[in-house]
Write a protein that holds these residues in place. Sequence first.
Motif, mmCIF file in Angstrom:
data_model
loop_
_atom_site.group_PDB
_atom_site.id
_atom_site.type_symbol
_atom_site.label_atom_id
_atom_site.label_comp_id
_atom_site.label_asym_id
_atom_site.label_seq_id
_atom_site.Cartn_x
_atom_site.Cartn_y
_atom_site.Cartn_z
ATOM 1 N N ALA A 68 0.838 -1.198 0.000
ATOM 2 C CA ALA A 68 0.000 0.000 0.000
ATOM 3 C C ALA A 68 0.877 1.254 0.000
ATOM 4 O O ALA A 68 0.644 2.189 -0.778
ATOM 5 N N ILE A 69 1.923 1.263 0.848
ATOM 6 C CA ILE A 69 2.801 2.452 0.896
ATOM 7 C C ILE A 69 3.528 2.628 -0.445
ATOM 8 O O ILE A 69 3.637 3.738 -0.959
ATOM 9 N N ALA A 70 3.952 1.495 -1.018
ATOM 10 C CA ALA A 70 4.705 1.571 -2.283
ATOM 11 C C ALA A 70 3.847 2.092 -3.441
ATOM 12 O O ALA A 70 4.380 2.625 -4.408
ATOM 13 N N HIS A 71 2.518 1.919 -3.330
ATOM 14 C CA HIS A 71 1.674 2.308 -4.472
ATOM 15 C C HIS A 71 0.741 3.477 -4.140
ATOM 16 O O HIS A 71 -0.308 3.620 -4.763
ATOM 17 N N THR A 72 1.089 4.246 -3.121
ATOM 18 C CA THR A 72 0.256 5.412 -2.773
ATOM 19 C C THR A 72 1.112 6.675 -2.868
ATOM 20 O O THR A 72 2.277 6.688 -2.444
ATOM 21 N N GLN A 73 0.499 7.736 -3.446
ATOM 22 C CA GLN A 73 1.272 8.970 -3.637
ATOM 23 C C GLN A 73 1.310 9.793 -2.350
ATOM 24 O O GLN A 73 0.571 9.526 -1.410
ATOM 25 N N HIS A 74 2.158 10.776 -2.416
ATOM 26 C CA HIS A 74 2.306 11.745 -1.332
ATOM 27 C C HIS A 74 0.925 12.311 -0.987
ATOM 28 O O HIS A 74 0.156 12.644 -1.876
ATOM 29 N N ILE A 103 -2.678 4.226 -6.316
ATOM 30 C CA ILE A 103 -2.856 4.236 -7.784
ATOM 31 C C ILE A 103 -3.799 3.138 -8.280
ATOM 32 O O ILE A 103 -4.270 3.182 -9.402
ATOM 33 N N GLY A 104 -4.080 2.148 -7.452
ATOM 34 C CA GLY A 104 -5.004 1.074 -7.855
ATOM 35 C C GLY A 104 -4.365 0.079 -8.818
ATOM 36 O O GLY A 104 -3.218 0.244 -9.244
ATOM 37 N N ILE A 105 -5.142 -0.941 -9.168
ATOM 38 C CA ILE A 105 -4.635 -2.012 -10.055
ATOM 39 C C ILE A 105 -5.595 -2.141 -11.236
ATOM 40 O O ILE A 105 -6.804 -2.169 -11.042
ATOM 41 N N PRO A 106 -5.078 -2.207 -12.465
ATOM 42 C CA PRO A 106 -5.976 -2.354 -13.625
ATOM 43 C C PRO A 106 -6.806 -3.652 -13.506
ATOM 44 O O PRO A 106 -6.309 -4.669 -13.004
ATOM 45 N N ARG A 145 3.977 -8.952 -11.325
ATOM 46 C CA ARG A 145 4.014 -7.523 -10.995
ATOM 47 C C ARG A 145 3.252 -6.795 -12.078
ATOM 48 O O ARG A 145 3.441 -7.093 -13.263
ATOM 49 N N VAL A 146 2.395 -5.842 -11.682
ATOM 50 C CA VAL A 146 1.592 -5.135 -12.697
ATOM 51 C C VAL A 146 2.536 -4.434 -13.677
ATOM 52 O O VAL A 146 2.385 -4.537 -14.886
ATOM 53 N N ASP A 147 3.524 -3.738 -13.139
ATOM 54 C CA ASP A 147 4.489 -3.051 -13.998
ATOM 55 C C ASP A 147 5.883 -3.443 -13.533
ATOM 56 O O ASP A 147 6.424 -2.839 -12.604
ATOM 57 N N PRO A 148 6.466 -4.456 -14.127
ATOM 58 C CA PRO A 148 7.742 -4.989 -13.636
ATOM 59 C C PRO A 148 8.822 -3.919 -13.516
ATOM 60 O O PRO A 148 9.563 -3.882 -12.546
ATOM 61 N N SER A 149 8.876 -2.990 -14.512
ATOM 62 C CA SER A 149 9.961 -2.016 -14.481
ATOM 63 C C SER A 149 9.790 -1.090 -13.281
ATOM 64 O O SER A 149 10.752 -0.741 -12.605
ATOM 65 N N ARG A 150 8.529 -0.731 -12.978
ATOM 66 C CA ARG A 150 8.294 0.185 -11.877
ATOM 67 C C ARG A 150 8.597 -0.481 -10.522
ATOM 68 O O ARG A 150 9.226 0.084 -9.652
ATOM 69 N N SER A 151 8.144 -1.695 -10.409
ATOM 70 C CA SER A 151 8.326 -2.393 -9.141
ATOM 71 C C SER A 151 9.795 -2.645 -8.847
ATOM 72 O O SER A 151 10.196 -2.695 -7.701
ATOM 73 N N LYS A 152 10.544 -2.870 -9.915
ATOM 74 C CA LYS A 152 11.983 -3.158 -9.745
ATOM 75 C C LYS A 152 12.652 -2.125 -8.844
ATOM 76 O O LYS A 152 13.420 -2.425 -7.960
ATOM 77 N N THR A 153 12.274 -0.815 -9.125
ATOM 78 C CA THR A 153 12.929 0.257 -8.379
ATOM 79 C C THR A 153 12.600 0.157 -6.895
ATOM 80 O O THR A 153 13.425 0.465 -6.051
#
Length: 483
Positions: free
Chosen positions: A385-391, A415-418, A431-439
């Motif tokens: 939840a923390i990783a996918h929520t904005q400021h 940001i939710g999940i498609p 992972r929904v977006d592998p490149s994003r999660s990698k970071t």
Amino acid sequence: MSSKQSRSSRAALRPRRTLAFRLSATYALVGLLLVFLATASLYIVLRTELDRSTELFLADKLHVLGTMLRERPDDEDALHEEIELESAARRYQRFYIRLLDEHGQPIMTTPGMAEQLDIAELSSRTRGHAGHPIAMAGRHEQPFRVTTAMLAVGTPPTHSDAVQIAIDISQEEELLARYRLWFWGILLTTSALFPLVGYGIARRGIRPVEEIAATARRITSTNLRERIESEGYPSELASLAGTFNEMLERLEESFERISRFSADIAHDLRTPVNNIRGEVEVALARSRTADEYRDVLESSLEEAVRLSELVGDLLFLARAESPFSELHREGVNIGELLTKVRDYYEALASDAGISLLVSDGAQQLNVELDRSLMLRAVSNLVSNAIAHTQHGGTVTLAATDEGATIRIEVFDTGIGIPVEALPRVFDRFFRVDPSRSKTSGGSGLGLAIVQSILTLHGGSVEIISQLNHGTCVKLRMPALATQ
Ligand SMILES: Nc1ncnc2c1ncn2[C@@H]1O[C@H](COP(=O)(O)OP(=O)(O)OP(=O)(O)O)[C@@H](O)[C@H]1O
Ligand SMILES: [Mg+2]
């Protein structure tokens, strides 16, 4: 060697009979038995009927003669007609009659009787058997049925005459002999035919089984695409083939999942190992300052930690799926558990500008569960939840008593999940977006671990999400109250 062992080794040495052989042998034996019983009973019925008609004939003759002697003792013509002429007129079923007066002197005899039968033997054999036909052979070995009777003469009777009747039953015996010949002929033919026909039928019947076995033999782990064509099979075998095909379908799916999983593991292990190797190789290319070495060591340590976490997660999943894995249940206050997770993630959340809240109501809930596993499950959800929520967003932890179950929820305003990705988020390495999660260091095992933990507790996980609005994950488990 014990007797049980020797029996089983003897059984193993004995050649196995094929199903076709057993079926055709049974079919042939049963068929032969039925033919034997049918023909033998027909023979017995025929024989009895022929005997009965001979006896009826003899009784009938005695009756006619008796009536004549009683009512018209002086009508010589009628007697002559009955005794001397009627038999002569017959071609088949010849019979002979001898009429004797009260002194035993012959009055009238069917012509030719003495040539056919030994009269003295006839008299001695029938003596004492009046009215009961008995078997006797003629002079030329022809079979006869003979009988005798005393018949009253005149009305009222003046005296009694004796009558002896013999009937030639060669025709009947020949008929029975011909029947016996047919009987053995039929038995011989059917005993040759039945096994052949039975074998043909059995082979046709078990051909589908052989085809199923042949398909099973062709199947290997690299060739799971084989299927049985059950077109034209009888319904029982079609359903067997269907079940077999379904099993292959499941095996193929599992194999594909396992090979995808192995490829993902290899890929995810390779990345940190390559990173460490690359950094160390570059550092060793020339001499470095102490600070530069420290940087390399620090980043290598980071990668090593990531690697060991990944291996730890994989090990955890493998153990959780083992049928021997067990829970260490203890009484846990859900409010305390959620607060502990919040305290742990508070710093991370405030760095990201996210409010992390525990809603009221959880303090009253006490449940029997494995504390460290449930801490891990809730932590995984909060970290997601923390990783996918904005400021400026919020992450809330809540718990509700649903009666038979307890529900723990973690919801965020992230940001939710498609929609299309939702059914797969519990898959390993997804992972929904592998490149994003990698970071953010995610390997895609977090939710799979949450699901395993809930399965171990006899519970379930549900995820609801709306793109750009937020995500809510609900954990449900049986409400085992603490004593
Ligand atoms: N709260 C959430 N909001 C948006 N997306 C989420 C949320 N939770 C999970 N996801 C999506 O689901 C994917 C799978 O989550 P999961 O926890 O299994 O893996 P991860 O977080 O990528 O890696 P790991 O948890 O193993 O470090 C994530 O990569 C992310 O795309
Ligand atoms: Mg995660």
